[in-house]
Design an enzyme around this catalytic site. Sequence first.
Site, PDB file in Angstrom:
ATOM      1  N   ASP A   1      66.895  25.136 -34.518  1.00  0.00           N
ATOM      2  CA  ASP A   1      66.074  24.614 -35.602  1.00  0.00           C
ATOM      3  C   ASP A   1      66.613  23.226 -35.931  1.00  0.00           C
ATOM      4  OD1 ASP A   1      64.056  26.224 -37.748  1.00  0.00           O
ATOM      5  OD2 ASP A   1      64.895  24.338 -38.483  1.00  0.00           O
TER       6      ASP A   1
ATOM      7  N   TYR B   1      47.265  17.535 -36.976  1.00  0.00           N
ATOM      8  CA  TYR B   1      47.761  18.858 -36.593  1.00  0.00           C
ATOM      9  C   TYR B   1      46.819  19.526 -35.603  1.00  0.00           C
ATOM     10  CZ  TYR B   1      49.850  23.502 -37.305  1.00  0.00           C
ATOM     11  OH  TYR B   1      50.475  24.712 -37.135  1.00  0.00           O
TER      12      TYR B   1
ATOM     13  N   LYS C   1      47.759  20.696 -31.829  1.00  0.00           N
ATOM     14  CA  LYS C   1      47.655  22.088 -31.395  1.00  0.00           C
ATOM     15  C   LYS C   1      46.655  22.248 -30.255  1.00  0.00           C
ATOM     16  CE  LYS C   1      50.685  24.164 -34.044  1.00  0.00           C
ATOM     17  NZ  LYS C   1      51.892  24.787 -33.450  1.00  0.00           N
TER      18      LYS C   1
ATOM     19  N   ALA D   1      49.314  33.107 -40.934  1.00  0.00           N
ATOM     20  CA  ALA D   1      50.501  33.948 -41.052  1.00  0.00           C
ATOM     21  C   ALA D   1      51.320  33.428 -42.227  1.00  0.00           C
ATOM     22  CB  ALA D   1      51.328  33.934 -39.770  1.00  0.00           C
TER      23      ALA D   1
END
Length: 261
Positions: free
Chosen positions: A48, A169, A173, A202
Site C-alpha cells: 500500500d 476515473y 477503469k 462495495a
Amino acid sequence: MTAPPPYVPGHGLLDGRGAVVTAAAGAGIGGATARRLLEEGARVVVSDAHARRLKESAAELAGAFGADRVAALPCDVTDEAQVAALFDLVEERHGRLDIVVNNAGLGGTADLVEMTDEQWEKVLDVTLNGTFRCTRAALRRMKAVGAGGVIVNNSSVIGWRAQRGQAHYAAAKAGVMALTRCAALEAAAFGVRVNAVAPSLAMHPHLAKVTTPELLEELTAREAFGRYAEPWEVANVIVFLASGYSSYMTGEVVSVSSRRA
C-alpha cells in the site's frame, strides 16, 4: 433491503500459492482480498502507499494466519523502482509468484470543464498506469519462470456506465479493462491468465469519506438487492478468478454487481 449472506469459509483453493495484493491496507477490497487469499491457503505479500496503515493491516493478518505467510512492503505504483522491489520481495519471501491482484486505484469527483490536468493525470497514473506497471512486472517474472500464474485486475462498472464527475476515473477503469484483454492474449502463450473484476458498489470506510451520503443512497437504491456489496463479496470473485475453478477464463471482465438493467 436484503441482508448480506453468511461469510463463506475457506476451502484450500490456493494452498501454497505465492500472492501479492496492492492497496491492501485497511478495510476495503484489497484488505478483504488479502484475507480471503490467506483463508484459501495462499502466502501473501500486501502493499500500500500508506505505510502506517499497511503496517497495522499486515500485523493483524500475521497474527491471524502466521508471520511466515504474510509480508508487507509499502509501494507507490506510480514508481517503477518500488514496483520492482515489491515483486522481488514476493519471490524472496514465498519463493514463487502465482497470483497478482492489482487493486490500487485513485478516484475523485470533478466535472470535466473544471478538471485540471493534474487531477486527470494523477487518477490515470495510479489507476491505469499503476496497473500496467504491476502487470508488466508480473508477466516478466511469470514468463521467465514458465510455471503459469494468474493476474486479477480491479476495474469498475464505471468503465462501462457513465457517471457525472467521474470522467478521469471512468477513463482509467475502462483502460484497465482494455489492458486486461490485451495482456491476456499475450500471456496465454506462456500459460498465464489475466482477468478483471468490475464492482458496482462495495462499501468501505474510505468510500464513505469521499462520497456524499446522498450519492451513496442513490447508488444503493439502484442495486437489485437494495444494498451495497461487502468488500469480501468482491474478494470472493477475485479468489474464484485466481483459482483453478476459472482455468478456462482469460481476458474476461466479470461484473460484481446487482444493479438493475
